[in-house]
Design a protein around this motif. Sequence first.
Motif, PDB file in Angstrom:
ATOM      1  N   HIS A  34       0.832  -1.204   0.000  1.00  0.00           N
ATOM      2  CA  HIS A  34       0.000   0.000   0.000  1.00  0.00           C
ATOM      3  C   HIS A  34       0.875   1.267   0.000  1.00  0.00           C
ATOM      4  O   HIS A  34       0.609   2.216  -0.741  1.00  0.00           O
ATOM      5  CB  HIS A  34      -0.939  -0.009   1.212  1.00  0.00           C
ATOM      6  N   GLN A  35       1.928   1.266   0.798  1.00  0.00           N
ATOM      7  CA  GLN A  35       2.834   2.412   0.807  1.00  0.00           C
ATOM      8  C   GLN A  35       3.560   2.524  -0.530  1.00  0.00           C
ATOM      9  O   GLN A  35       3.750   3.621  -1.049  1.00  0.00           O
ATOM     10  CB  GLN A  35       3.844   2.293   1.948  1.00  0.00           C
ATOM     11  N   LEU A  36       3.952   1.398  -1.090  1.00  0.00           N
ATOM     12  CA  LEU A  36       4.598   1.400  -2.400  1.00  0.00           C
ATOM     13  C   LEU A  36       3.664   1.975  -3.457  1.00  0.00           C
ATOM     14  O   LEU A  36       4.085   2.754  -4.315  1.00  0.00           O
ATOM     15  CB  LEU A  36       5.047  -0.013  -2.783  1.00  0.00           C
ATOM     16  N   LEU A  37       2.394   1.627  -3.388  1.00  0.00           N
ATOM     17  CA  LEU A  37       1.404   2.180  -4.307  1.00  0.00           C
ATOM     18  C   LEU A  37       1.375   3.706  -4.202  1.00  0.00           C
ATOM     19  O   LEU A  37       1.339   4.408  -5.208  1.00  0.00           O
ATOM     20  CB  LEU A  37       0.022   1.589  -4.029  1.00  0.00           C
ATOM     21  N   GLY A  38       1.419   4.230  -2.984  1.00  0.00           N
ATOM     22  CA  GLY A  38       1.454   5.680  -2.782  1.00  0.00           C
ATOM     23  C   GLY A  38       2.678   6.311  -3.411  1.00  0.00           C
ATOM     24  O   GLY A  38       2.585   7.351  -4.087  1.00  0.00           O
ATOM     25  N   TYR A  39       3.842   5.689  -3.222  1.00  0.00           N
ATOM     26  CA  TYR A  39       5.062   6.190  -3.853  1.00  0.00           C
ATOM     27  C   TYR A  39       4.925   6.175  -5.376  1.00  0.00           C
ATOM     28  O   TYR A  39       5.293   7.122  -6.059  1.00  0.00           O
ATOM     29  CB  TYR A  39       6.272   5.340  -3.460  1.00  0.00           C
ATOM     30  N   CYS A  40       4.410   5.078  -5.913  1.00  0.00           N
ATOM     31  CA  CYS A  40       4.256   4.954  -7.371  1.00  0.00           C
ATOM     32  C   CYS A  40       3.328   6.032  -7.920  1.00  0.00           C
ATOM     33  O   CYS A  40       3.611   6.631  -8.955  1.00  0.00           O
ATOM     34  CB  CYS A  40       3.732   3.574  -7.741  1.00  0.00           C
ATOM     35  N   LEU A  41       2.218   6.264  -7.243  1.00  0.00           N
ATOM     36  CA  LEU A  41       1.287   7.305  -7.692  1.00  0.00           C
ATOM     37  C   LEU A  41       1.960   8.674  -7.676  1.00  0.00           C
ATOM     38  O   LEU A  41       1.753   9.490  -8.567  1.00  0.00           O
ATOM     39  CB  LEU A  41       0.038   7.326  -6.810  1.00  0.00           C
ATOM     40  N   HIS A  42       2.793   8.899  -6.683  1.00  0.00           N
ATOM     41  CA  HIS A  42       3.463  10.198  -6.552  1.00  0.00           C
ATOM     42  C   HIS A  42       4.584  10.373  -7.579  1.00  0.00           C
ATOM     43  O   HIS A  42       4.750  11.459  -8.133  1.00  0.00           O
ATOM     44  CB  HIS A  42       4.013  10.348  -5.130  1.00  0.00           C
ATOM     45  N   TYR A  43       5.352   9.318  -7.840  1.00  0.00           N
ATOM     46  CA  TYR A  43       6.552   9.425  -8.666  1.00  0.00           C
ATOM     47  C   TYR A  43       6.401   8.916 -10.097  1.00  0.00           C
ATOM     48  O   TYR A  43       7.375   8.900 -10.829  1.00  0.00           O
ATOM     49  CB  TYR A  43       7.709   8.662  -8.012  1.00  0.00           C
ATOM     50  N   GLN A  44       5.207   8.512 -10.521  1.00  0.00           N
ATOM     51  CA  GLN A  44       5.088   7.890 -11.838  1.00  0.00           C
ATOM     52  C   GLN A  44       5.328   8.853 -12.996  1.00  0.00           C
ATOM     53  O   GLN A  44       5.566   8.433 -14.120  1.00  0.00           O
ATOM     54  CB  GLN A  44       3.730   7.216 -11.986  1.00  0.00           C
ATOM     55  N   GLY A  45       5.253  10.138 -12.761  1.00  0.00           N
ATOM     56  CA  GLY A  45       5.513  11.096 -13.835  1.00  0.00           C
ATOM     57  C   GLY A  45       4.365  11.172 -14.809  1.00  0.00           C
ATOM     58  O   GLY A  45       3.204  11.184 -14.427  1.00  0.00           O
ATOM     59  N   TYR A  46       4.676  11.160 -16.092  1.00  0.00           N
ATOM     60  CA  TYR A  46       3.700  11.394 -17.156  1.00  0.00           C
ATOM     61  C   TYR A  46       2.995  10.128 -17.636  1.00  0.00           C
ATOM     62  O   TYR A  46       2.271  10.156 -18.620  1.00  0.00           O
ATOM     63  CB  TYR A  46       4.371  12.068 -18.350  1.00  0.00           C
ATOM     64  N   TYR A  47       3.176   8.993 -16.963  1.00  0.00           N
ATOM     65  CA  TYR A  47       2.579   7.753 -17.448  1.00  0.00           C
ATOM     66  C   TYR A  47       1.063   7.736 -17.320  1.00  0.00           C
ATOM     67  O   TYR A  47       0.393   7.081 -18.094  1.00  0.00           O
ATOM     68  CB  TYR A  47       3.193   6.533 -16.744  1.00  0.00           C
ATOM     69  N   GLY A  48       0.516   8.408 -16.326  1.00  0.00           N
ATOM     70  CA  GLY A  48      -0.927   8.530 -16.210  1.00  0.00           C
ATOM     71  C   GLY A  48      -1.637   7.263 -15.772  1.00  0.00           C
ATOM     72  O   GLY A  48      -2.814   7.089 -16.060  1.00  0.00           O
ATOM     73  N   PHE A  49      -0.947   6.371 -15.085  1.00  0.00           N
ATOM     74  CA  PHE A  49      -1.590   5.158 -14.597  1.00  0.00           C
ATOM     75  C   PHE A  49      -2.466   5.500 -13.401  1.00  0.00           C
ATOM     76  O   PHE A  49      -2.181   6.413 -12.641  1.00  0.00           O
ATOM     77  CB  PHE A  49      -0.542   4.127 -14.179  1.00  0.00           C
ATOM     78  N   VAL A  50      -3.519   4.738 -13.215  1.00  0.00           N
ATOM     79  CA  VAL A  50      -4.405   4.902 -12.059  1.00  0.00           C
ATOM     80  C   VAL A  50      -4.064   3.814 -11.041  1.00  0.00           C
ATOM     81  O   VAL A  50      -3.286   2.899 -11.309  1.00  0.00           O
ATOM     82  CB  VAL A  50      -5.893   4.832 -12.463  1.00  0.00           C
ATOM     83  N   GLU A  51      -4.682   3.907  -9.875  1.00  0.00           N
ATOM     84  CA  GLU A  51      -4.391   2.983  -8.775  1.00  0.00           C
ATOM     85  C   GLU A  51      -4.457   1.518  -9.183  1.00  0.00           C
ATOM     86  O   GLU A  51      -3.567   0.742  -8.859  1.00  0.00           O
ATOM     87  CB  GLU A  51      -5.370   3.213  -7.623  1.00  0.00           C
ATOM     88  N   LEU A  52      -5.523   1.128  -9.873  1.00  0.00           N
ATOM     89  CA  LEU A  52      -5.686  -0.284 -10.234  1.00  0.00           C
ATOM     90  C   LEU A  52      -4.569  -0.778 -11.147  1.00  0.00           C
ATOM     91  O   LEU A  52      -4.092  -1.908 -10.997  1.00  0.00           O
ATOM     92  CB  LEU A  52      -7.047  -0.523 -10.878  1.00  0.00           C
ATOM     93  N   GLN A  53      -4.144   0.045 -12.094  1.00  0.00           N
ATOM     94  CA  GLN A  53      -3.065  -0.355 -12.987  1.00  0.00           C
ATOM     95  C   GLN A  53      -1.752  -0.514 -12.224  1.00  0.00           C
ATOM     96  O   GLN A  53      -1.002  -1.463 -12.446  1.00  0.00           O
ATOM     97  CB  GLN A  53      -2.892   0.675 -14.105  1.00  0.00           C
TER      98      GLN A  53
END
Length: 120
Positions: A31-50
């Motif tokens: 869950h924490q990793l998901l938060g980091y990914c959402l914050h740092y993903q940049g321009y990829y535009g992925f949503v939580e489920l992806q």
Amino acid sequence: MRRFPDTRSGLNTLEYNTLMLIKKHQVKSRHQLLGYCLHYQGYYGFVELQLERMINDLSLFYDQTEDALVLNRNGHLAIEHQKNFIKALAFDFQFGGVNKTDFQYNKKENKLIKTIVNAH
């Protein structure tokens, strides 16, 4: 182009960066990793489920202990580009009608090349 697997590791840029987050930060849970990914993903535009699906698919590269997520041997081999894991990560994911594993990104040449196992 970098959404396709790298020819050296079989990971795309977002997958590689996710493993680097585990290495660089003390990530305590998926869950924490998901938060980091959402914050740092940049321009990829992925949503939580992806991103959640990607984190689950990457479980081959990390172990979950009571206290943290830690890279295992496969994780270290992948981020150091010592082994190509494209076959282990082969799942049905498409970019505009093209399977993710049909092409790989060659960083040296800065272009996509056809994956050998899928060549006709």
